[in-house]
Design a protein around this motif. Structure first.
Motif, PDB file in Angstrom:
ATOM      1  N   ARG A  11       0.831  -1.121  -0.158  1.00 39.97           N
ATOM      2  CA  ARG A  11      -0.010  -0.005   0.152  1.00 39.97           C
ATOM      3  C   ARG A  11       0.947   1.277  -0.107  1.00 39.97           C
ATOM      4  NH1 ARG A  11      -3.328  -3.616   2.907  1.00 39.97           N
ATOM      5  NH2 ARG A  11      -2.461  -3.324   4.954  1.00 39.97           N
ATOM      6  N   LYS A  15       1.246   4.387  -2.983  1.00 40.02           N
ATOM      7  CA  LYS A  15       1.093   5.850  -2.643  1.00 40.02           C
ATOM      8  C   LYS A  15       2.160   6.334  -3.165  1.00 40.02           C
ATOM      9  CE  LYS A  15      -2.058   5.570   1.289  1.00 40.02           C
ATOM     10  NZ  LYS A  15      -1.933   5.669   2.730  1.00 40.02           N
ATOM     11  N   ARG A  16       3.470   5.843  -3.094  1.00 35.33           N
ATOM     12  CA  ARG A  16       4.883   6.635  -3.233  1.00 35.33           C
ATOM     13  C   ARG A  16       5.281   6.638  -4.906  1.00 35.33           C
ATOM     14  NH1 ARG A  16       8.245   6.014   2.258  1.00 35.33           N
ATOM     15  NH2 ARG A  16       6.552   7.005   3.474  1.00 35.33           N
ATOM     16  N   HIS A 189       3.109  12.561  -8.162  1.00 40.32           N
ATOM     17  CA  HIS A 189       4.333  12.054  -7.514  1.00 40.32           C
ATOM     18  C   HIS A 189       5.591  12.751  -7.716  1.00 40.32           C
ATOM     19  CE1 HIS A 189       1.058   9.071  -8.183  1.00 40.32           C
ATOM     20  NE2 HIS A 189       1.346   8.642  -7.219  1.00 40.32           N
TER      21      HIS A 189
END
Length: 390
Positions: A11, A15-16, A189
């Motif tokens: 997870r 996100k990263r 990002h």
């Protein structure tokens, strides 16, 4: 929140990483059936624990191809890891060796064979793709020999790339080309984007470039890895590889008893039952599904390793109970790498080791070497048969 599992790291990585990078890491062939099946095959297996056993001391160590492993796992080959973190292979190798495990460097790595060797004195294996121009493979094998790599793992399930819808949707090809969708992805990002800029843009397949005798040219490298794969590769290549390499040879990408038997007949040292992480052939069987029948046929003649869907220490125990000497870890260490660099890989391997040792204790086994089919419910072969489509 402190990550407690591989799923937590998955997870965080989602996100990263920019979507184009995470989809490359996470995606499977076509609609993802094979990818899902890998996990389902593990999840349908149940244990048969023994109680009232002295498990004060537990030994997770095993020996594979004459090499000591702290647990039955190997950090497996994965390509284009520079999408997730600079100097990714060096960090993966150092974390593997700190955990007492070998590291397998992919032909499609973004770090040089020589640089990975300089980063660590641990056990290194080379994964080899064979292109039409076999001089490239010959060069890469010679460089690995010179760098004291110990095992050659040749991948045989990629004469062409599988159908990967996510790459088409994202416009993923090397080098990465500007588009409205990609620019929006990058803006969402910024940390990932900054890392890519600092390492010079698209990660380079530097080992191919060196063995091609070229300067860094991502277009030539990408063409070599895709359109120029040796589609004529057959079992006669084993004799060719034996002339190049005097150490253990492992064939990766076996998915049938027939091919496992052929590999044993030709005297290879080991095989990896693998569907390439669900990225190649849609509706392929899961490696863990065919493992019992492969062990019945060749288990006494060569080393059998499995990959595909390993996310828990209990998965490692299941594979070992069914006869595999070890598992290859593919995506799991990459989740840690993408989330937190070297520290994330260290933690992922630590989580798997702790879970594996807890599983051993709860099964009433003191040693990984004691795991056999009695650790699984008597109906496990029936469970696998219901999934088997081979």
């Amino acid at each position: 929140m402190t990550p407690a599992s591989i799923a937590d790291y998955q997870r965080i990585a989602r996100k990263r990483l920019a979507r184009i990078a995470f989809d490359y890491l996470e995606g499977g062939a076509e609609d993802g059936h094979t990818l899902r099946r890998n996990r389902q095959a593990f999840e349908r297996l149940t244990f048969q624990p023994r109680v009232m056993c002295d498990v004060t001391h537990v030994d997770s160590a095993v020996t594979v191809l004459g090499r000591p492993l702290a647990m039955p796992a190997i950090v497996g080959p994965t390509g284009l890891n520079g999408l997730y973190m600079p100097r990714a292979e060096e960090d993966l190798a150092k974390a593997a060796h700190a955990a007492g495990l070998p590291f397998v460097l992919s032909s499609a790595s973004t770090s040089l064979i020589e640089d990975v060797r300089r980063a660590t004195a641990g056990d290194l294996w080379l994964q080899l793709y064979v292109q039409q121009n076999r001089a490239i493979a010959e060069s890469m094998v010679q460089r690995a020999r010179d760098a004291n790599f110990s095992v050659l793992m040749v991948t045989v399930d990629t004469p062409v790339h599988g159908v990967r819808d996510h790459d088409v949707h994202n416009g993923f090809k090397l080098p990465l080309r500007p588009s409205v969708r990609l620019m929006a992805d990058l803006l969402m990002h910024p940390r990932w984007c900054l890392r890519m800029i600092r390492q010079g843009g698209s990660p380079q397949l530097v080992n191919l470039a060196r063995s091609l005798g070229e300067r860094a040219n991502i277009n030539a490298q990408a063409a070599t890895m895709s359109r120029q794969m040796d589609m004529g590769l057959d079992w006669g290549a084993i004799a060719w590889l034996r002339k190049l390499w005097d150490g253990p040879i492992v064939v990766k990408g076996i998915l049938s008893v027939h091919d496992a038997d052929k590999a044993a007949q030709l005297g290879v040292d080991g095989i990896v039952l693998s569907n390439h992480g669900g990225r190649q052939l849609a509706f392929a069987p899961s490696p863990i599904e065919i493992l019992p029948r492969v062990m019945d046929r060749v288990g006494q003649r060569l080393t059998v390793i499995v990959d595909g869907g390993v996310r828990r220490g209990s998965d490692i125990a299941k594979a070992r109970a069914l006869g595999a000497q070890a598992v290859l870890l593919g995506r799991a260490p990459l989740y840690g790498l993408a989330a937190s660099g070297r520290a994330g890989v260290d933690d992922v391997l630590g989580i798997l080791r702790r879970e594996f040792e807890i599983t051993l204790r709860l099964l009433g086994r003191c040693q990984a070497a004691q795991l056999d089919a009695t650790a699984l419910d008597d109906g496990h072969r029936d469970q696998l048969a219901r999934l088997d489509c081979s």
